[in-house]
Scaffold this active site. Structure first.
Site, PDB file in Angstrom:
ATOM      1  N   LEU A 187       0.657  -1.320   0.146  1.00 57.77           N
ATOM      2  CA  LEU A 187      -0.174   0.131  -0.258  1.00 57.77           C
ATOM      3  C   LEU A 187       0.773   1.286   0.057  1.00 57.77           C
ATOM      4  O   LEU A 187       2.015   1.396   0.653  1.00 57.77           O
ATOM      5  CB  LEU A 187      -0.824   0.141   1.233  1.00 57.77           C
ATOM      6  CG  LEU A 187      -1.979  -0.965   1.300  1.00 57.77           C
ATOM      7  CD1 LEU A 187      -2.508  -1.033   2.698  1.00 57.77           C
ATOM      8  CD2 LEU A 187      -3.037  -0.798   0.299  1.00 57.77           C
TER       9      LEU A 187
ATOM     10  N   LYS B  98      -4.286  -0.898  10.639  1.00 55.20           N
ATOM     11  CA  LYS B  98      -3.237  -1.664   9.784  1.00 55.20           C
ATOM     12  C   LYS B  98      -2.501  -2.380  10.802  1.00 55.20           C
ATOM     13  O   LYS B  98      -1.841  -1.826  11.615  1.00 55.20           O
ATOM     14  CB  LYS B  98      -2.558  -0.482   9.261  1.00 55.20           C
ATOM     15  CG  LYS B  98      -1.139  -1.236   8.089  1.00 55.20           C
ATOM     16  CD  LYS B  98      -0.693  -0.188   7.274  1.00 55.20           C
ATOM     17  CE  LYS B  98       0.093  -0.824   6.383  1.00 55.20           C
ATOM     18  NZ  LYS B  98       1.492  -1.288   6.696  1.00 55.20           N
TER      19      LYS B  98
ATOM     20  N   GLU C  85      -3.527 -10.852   8.251  1.00 52.34           N
ATOM     21  CA  GLU C  85      -2.410 -10.534   8.906  1.00 52.34           C
ATOM     22  C   GLU C  85      -1.852 -11.768  10.118  1.00 52.34           C
ATOM     23  O   GLU C  85      -2.736 -11.855  10.805  1.00 52.34           O
ATOM     24  CB  GLU C  85      -2.283  -9.338   9.706  1.00 52.34           C
ATOM     25  CG  GLU C  85      -0.745  -8.665   9.728  1.00 52.34           C
ATOM     26  CD  GLU C  85      -0.180  -7.983   8.501  1.00 52.34           C
ATOM     27  OE1 GLU C  85      -0.960  -8.257   7.298  1.00 52.34           O
ATOM     28  OE2 GLU C  85       0.889  -7.434   8.406  1.00 52.34           O
TER      29      GLU C  85
HETATM   30  S1  IVH Z   1      -5.317  -4.421   2.811  1.00 49.79           S
HETATM   31  C1  IVH Z   1      -3.108  -4.346  -1.546  1.00 49.79           C
HETATM   32  N1  IVH Z   1      -5.734  -4.417   5.470  1.00 49.79           N
HETATM   33  O1  IVH Z   1      -0.271  -3.888   4.702  1.00 49.79           O
HETATM   34  C2  IVH Z   1      -2.988  -4.658  -0.094  1.00 49.79           C
HETATM   35  N2  IVH Z   1      -3.501  -4.799   4.528  1.00 49.79           N
HETATM   36  O2  IVH Z   1       1.354  -2.357   2.685  1.00 49.79           O
HETATM   37  C3  IVH Z   1      -4.276  -4.665   0.533  1.00 49.79           C
HETATM   38  N3  IVH Z   1      -1.848  -4.570   6.361  1.00 49.79           N
HETATM   39  O3  IVH Z   1       1.529  -6.182   3.789  1.00 49.79           O
HETATM   40  C4  IVH Z   1      -4.222  -5.036   2.046  1.00 49.79           C
HETATM   41  N4  IVH Z   1      -3.098  -4.583   8.090  1.00 49.79           N
HETATM   42  O4  IVH Z   1      -0.206  -7.137   5.023  1.00 49.79           O
HETATM   43  C5  IVH Z   1      -4.896  -4.408   4.488  1.00 49.79           C
HETATM   44  N5  IVH Z   1      -6.064  -4.296   7.626  1.00 49.79           N
HETATM   45  C6  IVH Z   1      -5.044  -4.216   6.572  1.00 49.79           C
HETATM   46  C7  IVH Z   1      -3.622  -4.395   7.060  1.00 49.79           C
HETATM   47  C8  IVH Z   1      -3.060  -4.744   5.708  1.00 49.79           C
HETATM   48  C9  IVH Z   1      -1.718  -4.841   7.568  1.00 49.79           C
HETATM   49  C10 IVH Z   1      -0.351  -5.020   5.515  1.00 49.79           C
HETATM   50  C11 IVH Z   1      -0.477  -6.123   4.632  1.00 49.79           C
HETATM   51  C12 IVH Z   1       0.522  -5.712   3.574  1.00 49.79           C
HETATM   52  C13 IVH Z   1       0.614  -4.310   3.858  1.00 49.79           C
HETATM   53  C14 IVH Z   1       0.292  -3.416   2.730  1.00 49.79           C
END
Ligand code: IVH
Length: 346
Positions: free
Chosen positions: A50, A76, A135
Site C-alpha cells: 500500500l 493496519k 495478517e
Molecule cells: S489490505 C493491497 N488491510 O499492509 C493490499 N492490509 O502495505 C491490501 N496490512 O503487507 C491490503 N493490516 O499485510 C490490508 N487491515 C489491513 C492490513 C493490511 C496490515 C498490511 C498487509 C500488507 C501491507 C500493505
C-alpha cells in the site's frame, strides 16, 4: 491408530452438527514434521503493498469523490501478511507475501495458529476454492512471554513483534508452541478462478466481505464505513488513542473504497492498488535521560552504539536500551551523557 480414531470421531461429530467445522482444533493442529527448506510458490494474484499517506489533505486527495462513494477504514496490523488457499473447504496451503509475486510455503507452521480455521463452513458455496488474506500477529502479552521463552532456550530475544512473527512462521522446525503465541486476522477474500454469476454477486462491498469472513469462521478487526473526511479522521484519531493499550501492534489505518465495483474501476498498478492507501501513525515517542553508551559488535563485525537510557514507557512497552545507529548520527545530534533525549519507536 488413536489419531485416526480421533479423526473419525471428529468427522462424525461434524456431520451430526455437534462440532462446528471451523472450531475443530485437534486433528488439524497436532503433529509437527520438520521440513528442509521453505518451498517458493507463485501467488494466484500478486500480493501488493500500500502507498502511505500522512495527513488529512493526502487522504482527501486520494478519495476526491468521498460522499458519492463511501470509504472503509480498519486498523493496519503490524505483523506478516499471508495468503491462505482453501480447496473444497479445507486449508490447502499458506504462503507468505515474499516478493509479492512468489511467496514461501509456511503451511507447516500456520496450521498451528488456532485462529486459522482448518475447515471452513462455506454453506452452499462449499465446492468453490477460495483465498483468504490477512495478517499473522503476535499480541503484546504473548510477545513478552515468547521473549522470556527465547532466553530460557538460550536464544536471542526478538527485537519487535514483526520480526518475531516472521521468525516463527518461517522457521523450519520451531521449538516453541505456535498456538500459544500467534494469531490471525483476515481482511481480504476472493473465490479462485470462477465466473459463476451467483458467486460474483456474493458481496458488493468490503464491509460485506468482512461479514462473510466472520460467517465462515475468521476473526476480523473493527472496521468503519465513512462518507465524510471528518468521520474518517475521527476513526483515525480513535485508533491512535487506543493504540498504546491495544494488544496488537498497529502502525496506521488502511483506507479503501468500500464498493468493490468502484475498486475494480479504479484498478491497480503492478505494485499498489489505486483504490486504497495506508494512513501511517506518527512514530510513538517518549522522553528520558541518556545514561551510558555501549559499543556493540554484531555477528558481521558491524559496530553499533547502543544508548542505555532511564526506563521509558512507549506504547505500553518499557525501554532502557535504544540504538544510536552510528557515529555520524551521534555527531549530528551532538548527544552527551545525561542529556534529555526523545526516544522514538518505529
Ligand atoms: S489490505 C493491497 N488491510 O499492509 C493490499 N492490509 O502495505 C491490501 N496490512 O503487507 C491490503 N493490516 O499485510 C490490508 N487491515 C489491513 C492490513 C493490511 C496490515 C498490511 C498487509 C500488507 C501491507 C500493505
Amino acid at each position: 491408530i488413536l489419531f485416526e480414531l480421533l479423526k473419525k470421531a471428529e468427522a462424525n461429530a461434524i456431520e451430526k452438527g455437534e462440532l462446528l467445522p471451523y472450531v475443530i482444533g485437534v486433528t488439524s493442529k497436532v503433529g509437527n514434521t520438520p521440513i528442509k527448506s521453505l518451498e517458493r510458490v507463485k501467488h494466484i494474484h500478486p500480493m501488493l503493498s500500500l502507498r502511505n499517506v500522512f495527513n488529512e489533505e493526502q487522504i482527501s486527495a486520494q478519495f476526491p469523490d468521498l460522499g458519492k462513494n463511501e470509504i472503509l477504514l480498519n486498523p493496519k496490523l503490524d505483523g506478516l501478511a499471508i495468503s491462505l488457499i482453501y480447496r473444497k473447504g479445507q486449508l490447502n496451503v499458506a504462503l507468505t507475501r515474499g516478493d509479492g509475486s512468489v511467496g514461501e510455503d509456511v503451511s507447516h507452521n500456520t496450521k498451528h495458529i488456532l485462529t486459522v480455521p482448518y475447515n471452513i463452513n462455506q454453506g452452499h458455496k462449499e465446492k468453490y476454492d477460495l483465498e483468504v488474506r490477512g495478517e499473522v500477529v503476535i499480541p503484546r502479552h504473548a510477545f513478552k512471554e515468547l521473549n522470556k521463552k527465547m532466553v530460557e532456550l538460550g536464544e536471542k530475544p526478538y527485537s519487535n513483534s514483526r520480526n518475531a512473527v516472521s521468525g516463527i512462521l518461517r522457521s523450519l522446525n520451531p521449538d516453541i508452541d505456535i498456538s500459544k503465541y500467534l494469531g490471525f486476522y483476515a481482511y481480504g477474500f476472493r473465490f479462485i478462478g470462477n465466473t459463476d454469476p451467483v458467486l460474483v454477486d456474493y458481496a458488493k462491498s468490503m464491509s460485506q466481505i468482512f461479514g462473510y469472513l466472520v460467517s465462515i469462521g475468521f476473526a476480523v478487526k473493527r472496521h468503519r464505513r465513512c462518507d465524510t473526511i471528518g468521520k474518517a479522521m475521527e476513526f483515525i484519531k480513535q485508533m491512535q488513542e487506543i493504540r498504546p493499550e491495544y494488544d496488537i501492534d498497529i502502525d496506521g489505518v488502511v483506507i479503501q473504497y468500500n464498493d468493490l465495483d468502484v475498486q475494480q474501476q479504479i484498478g491497480e498498478s503492478s505494485t499498489y492498488p489505486m483504490y486504497a492507501v495506508a494512513y501511517k501513525f506518527p512514530a510513538e515517542t517518549g522522553v528520558t535521560v541518556l545514561e551510558d553508551v555501549e559499543w556493540q559488535v554484531g555477528r558481521t563485525g558491524v559496530i553499533t552504539p547502543v544508548a542505555h537510557v532511564d526506563d521509558v514507557l512507549i506504547g505500553g512497552v518499557c525501554y532502557n536500551a535504544v540504538t544510536l545507529h552510528n557515529l555520524a548520527e551521534i555527531k549530528r545530534l551532538g548527544i552527551k551523557i545525561n542529556d534529555c533525549v526523545i526516544v522514538s519507536r518505529q
